[in-house]
Write a protein that holds these residues in place. Structure first.
Motif, PDB file in Angstrom:
ATOM      1  N   MET A 130       0.825  -1.189   0.000  1.00  0.00           N
ATOM      2  CA  MET A 130       0.000   0.000   0.000  1.00  0.00           C
ATOM      3  C   MET A 130       0.873   1.258   0.000  1.00  0.00           C
ATOM      4  O   MET A 130       0.642   2.189  -0.767  1.00  0.00           O
ATOM      5  CB  MET A 130      -0.935   0.021   1.206  1.00  0.00           C
ATOM      6  N   ALA A 131       1.892   1.281   0.847  1.00  0.00           N
ATOM      7  CA  ALA A 131       2.763   2.449   0.944  1.00  0.00           C
ATOM      8  C   ALA A 131       3.564   2.653  -0.345  1.00  0.00           C
ATOM      9  O   ALA A 131       3.761   3.791  -0.781  1.00  0.00           O
ATOM     10  CB  ALA A 131       3.696   2.308   2.144  1.00  0.00           C
ATOM     11  N   GLN A 132       4.002   1.572  -0.974  1.00  0.00           N
ATOM     12  CA  GLN A 132       4.734   1.689  -2.232  1.00  0.00           C
ATOM     13  C   GLN A 132       3.838   2.264  -3.330  1.00  0.00           C
ATOM     14  O   GLN A 132       4.266   3.110  -4.112  1.00  0.00           O
ATOM     15  CB  GLN A 132       5.312   0.339  -2.655  1.00  0.00           C
ATOM     16  N   SER A 133       2.589   1.839  -3.365  1.00  0.00           N
ATOM     17  CA  SER A 133       1.631   2.381  -4.340  1.00  0.00           C
ATOM     18  C   SER A 133       1.376   3.863  -4.074  1.00  0.00           C
ATOM     19  O   SER A 133       1.337   4.678  -5.004  1.00  0.00           O
ATOM     20  CB  SER A 133       0.315   1.621  -4.283  1.00  0.00           C
ATOM     21  N   LEU A 134       1.209   4.202  -2.814  1.00  0.00           N
ATOM     22  CA  LEU A 134       0.984   5.596  -2.440  1.00  0.00           C
ATOM     23  C   LEU A 134       2.206   6.445  -2.787  1.00  0.00           C
ATOM     24  O   LEU A 134       2.068   7.575  -3.267  1.00  0.00           O
ATOM     25  CB  LEU A 134       0.669   5.687  -0.947  1.00  0.00           C
ATOM     26  N   GLN A 135       3.396   5.901  -2.604  1.00  0.00           N
ATOM     27  CA  GLN A 135       4.617   6.620  -2.963  1.00  0.00           C
ATOM     28  C   GLN A 135       4.628   6.942  -4.458  1.00  0.00           C
ATOM     29  O   GLN A 135       4.941   8.057  -4.863  1.00  0.00           O
ATOM     30  CB  GLN A 135       5.850   5.799  -2.590  1.00  0.00           C
ATOM     31  N   GLN A 136       4.258   5.970  -5.275  1.00  0.00           N
ATOM     32  CA  GLN A 136       4.217   6.198  -6.724  1.00  0.00           C
ATOM     33  C   GLN A 136       3.200   7.275  -7.090  1.00  0.00           C
ATOM     34  O   GLN A 136       3.471   8.138  -7.927  1.00  0.00           O
ATOM     35  CB  GLN A 136       3.886   4.899  -7.451  1.00  0.00           C
ATOM     36  N   MET A 137       2.032   7.253  -6.442  1.00  0.00           N
ATOM     37  CA  MET A 137       1.012   8.267  -6.718  1.00  0.00           C
ATOM     38  C   MET A 137       1.504   9.652  -6.325  1.00  0.00           C
ATOM     39  O   MET A 137       1.282  10.626  -7.040  1.00  0.00           O
ATOM     40  CB  MET A 137      -0.287   7.934  -5.989  1.00  0.00           C
ATOM     41  N   ARG A 138       2.165   9.743  -5.177  1.00  0.00           N
ATOM     42  CA  ARG A 138       2.658  11.047  -4.709  1.00  0.00           C
ATOM     43  C   ARG A 138       3.766  11.582  -5.627  1.00  0.00           C
ATOM     44  O   ARG A 138       3.872  12.783  -5.832  1.00  0.00           O
ATOM     45  CB  ARG A 138       3.154  10.973  -3.268  1.00  0.00           C
ATOM     46  N   GLN A 139       4.583  10.691  -6.194  1.00  0.00           N
ATOM     47  CA  GLN A 139       5.611  11.136  -7.135  1.00  0.00           C
ATOM     48  C   GLN A 139       4.967  11.733  -8.377  1.00  0.00           C
ATOM     49  O   GLN A 139       5.430  12.749  -8.893  1.00  0.00           O
ATOM     50  CB  GLN A 139       6.534   9.967  -7.507  1.00  0.00           C
ATOM     51  N   VAL A 140       3.900  11.115  -8.852  1.00  0.00           N
ATOM     52  CA  VAL A 140       3.161  11.660  -9.989  1.00  0.00           C
ATOM     53  C   VAL A 140       2.562  13.006  -9.602  1.00  0.00           C
ATOM     54  O   VAL A 140       2.645  13.980 -10.367  1.00  0.00           O
ATOM     55  CB  VAL A 140       2.074  10.676 -10.472  1.00  0.00           C
ATOM     56  N   ASP A 141       1.965  13.079  -8.417  1.00  0.00           N
ATOM     57  CA  ASP A 141       1.372  14.340  -7.949  1.00  0.00           C
ATOM     58  C   ASP A 141       2.423  15.448  -7.915  1.00  0.00           C
ATOM     59  O   ASP A 141       2.161  16.576  -8.362  1.00  0.00           O
ATOM     60  CB  ASP A 141       0.770  14.179  -6.550  1.00  0.00           C
ATOM     61  N   LEU A 142       3.598  15.160  -7.375  1.00  0.00           N
ATOM     62  CA  LEU A 142       4.657  16.166  -7.304  1.00  0.00           C
ATOM     63  C   LEU A 142       5.122  16.577  -8.688  1.00  0.00           C
ATOM     64  O   LEU A 142       5.489  17.739  -8.909  1.00  0.00           O
ATOM     65  CB  LEU A 142       5.843  15.652  -6.484  1.00  0.00           C
ATOM     66  N   GLY A 143       5.095  15.650  -9.621  1.00  0.00           N
ATOM     67  CA  GLY A 143       5.500  15.963 -10.978  1.00  0.00           C
ATOM     68  C   GLY A 143       4.550  16.902 -11.701  1.00  0.00           C
ATOM     69  O   GLY A 143       4.937  17.586 -12.651  1.00  0.00           O
ATOM     70  N   THR A 144       3.299  16.947 -11.255  1.00  0.00           N
ATOM     71  CA  THR A 144       2.313  17.812 -11.899  1.00  0.00           C
ATOM     72  C   THR A 144       2.218  19.193 -11.255  1.00  0.00           C
ATOM     73  O   THR A 144       1.532  20.059 -11.779  1.00  0.00           O
ATOM     74  CB  THR A 144       0.914  17.155 -11.905  1.00  0.00           C
ATOM     75  N   LEU A 145       2.886  19.386 -10.143  1.00  0.00           N
ATOM     76  CA  LEU A 145       2.830  20.697  -9.472  1.00  0.00           C
ATOM     77  C   LEU A 145       3.690  21.728 -10.162  1.00  0.00           C
ATOM     78  O   LEU A 145       4.680  21.502 -10.716  1.00  0.00           O
ATOM     79  CB  LEU A 145       3.281  20.573  -8.008  1.00  0.00           C
TER      80      LEU A 145
END
Length: 77
Positions: free
Chosen positions: A62-77
């Motif tokens: 779960m945490a690894q999946s969340l990490q990947q999502m947050r990396q995408v989120d940071l990339g769009t900021l």
């Protein structure tokens, strides 16, 4: 109640992982994940003894999946 919190850092400094996640039970941190170890690990002594390996494996995934999502989120900021 069991809750999960996470923090992502766009520009981590030495000693600060890019991503952290915590499992909180009734106001007490019981487990921790970071982008360097990539594993959910117990923080409270009793959690290592009382929770099955399946919990740790699932929480890590779960945490690894969340990490990947947050990396995408940071990339769009």
């Amino acid at each position: 109640s069991l809750r999960y919190f996470s923090v992502a850092v766009s520009e981590p400094s030495p000693g600060v992982p890019q991503f952290l996640a915590f499992a909180d039970m009734d106001g007490n941190v019981i487990a921790r994940y970071d982008s360097e170890t990539r594993r959910m690990v117990p923080v409270a002594d009793w959690t290592a003894d009382k929770l099955y390996q399946q919990y740790w494996d699932g929480a890590t995934q779960m945490a690894q999946s969340l990490q990947q999502m947050r990396q995408v989120d940071l990339g769009t900021l």
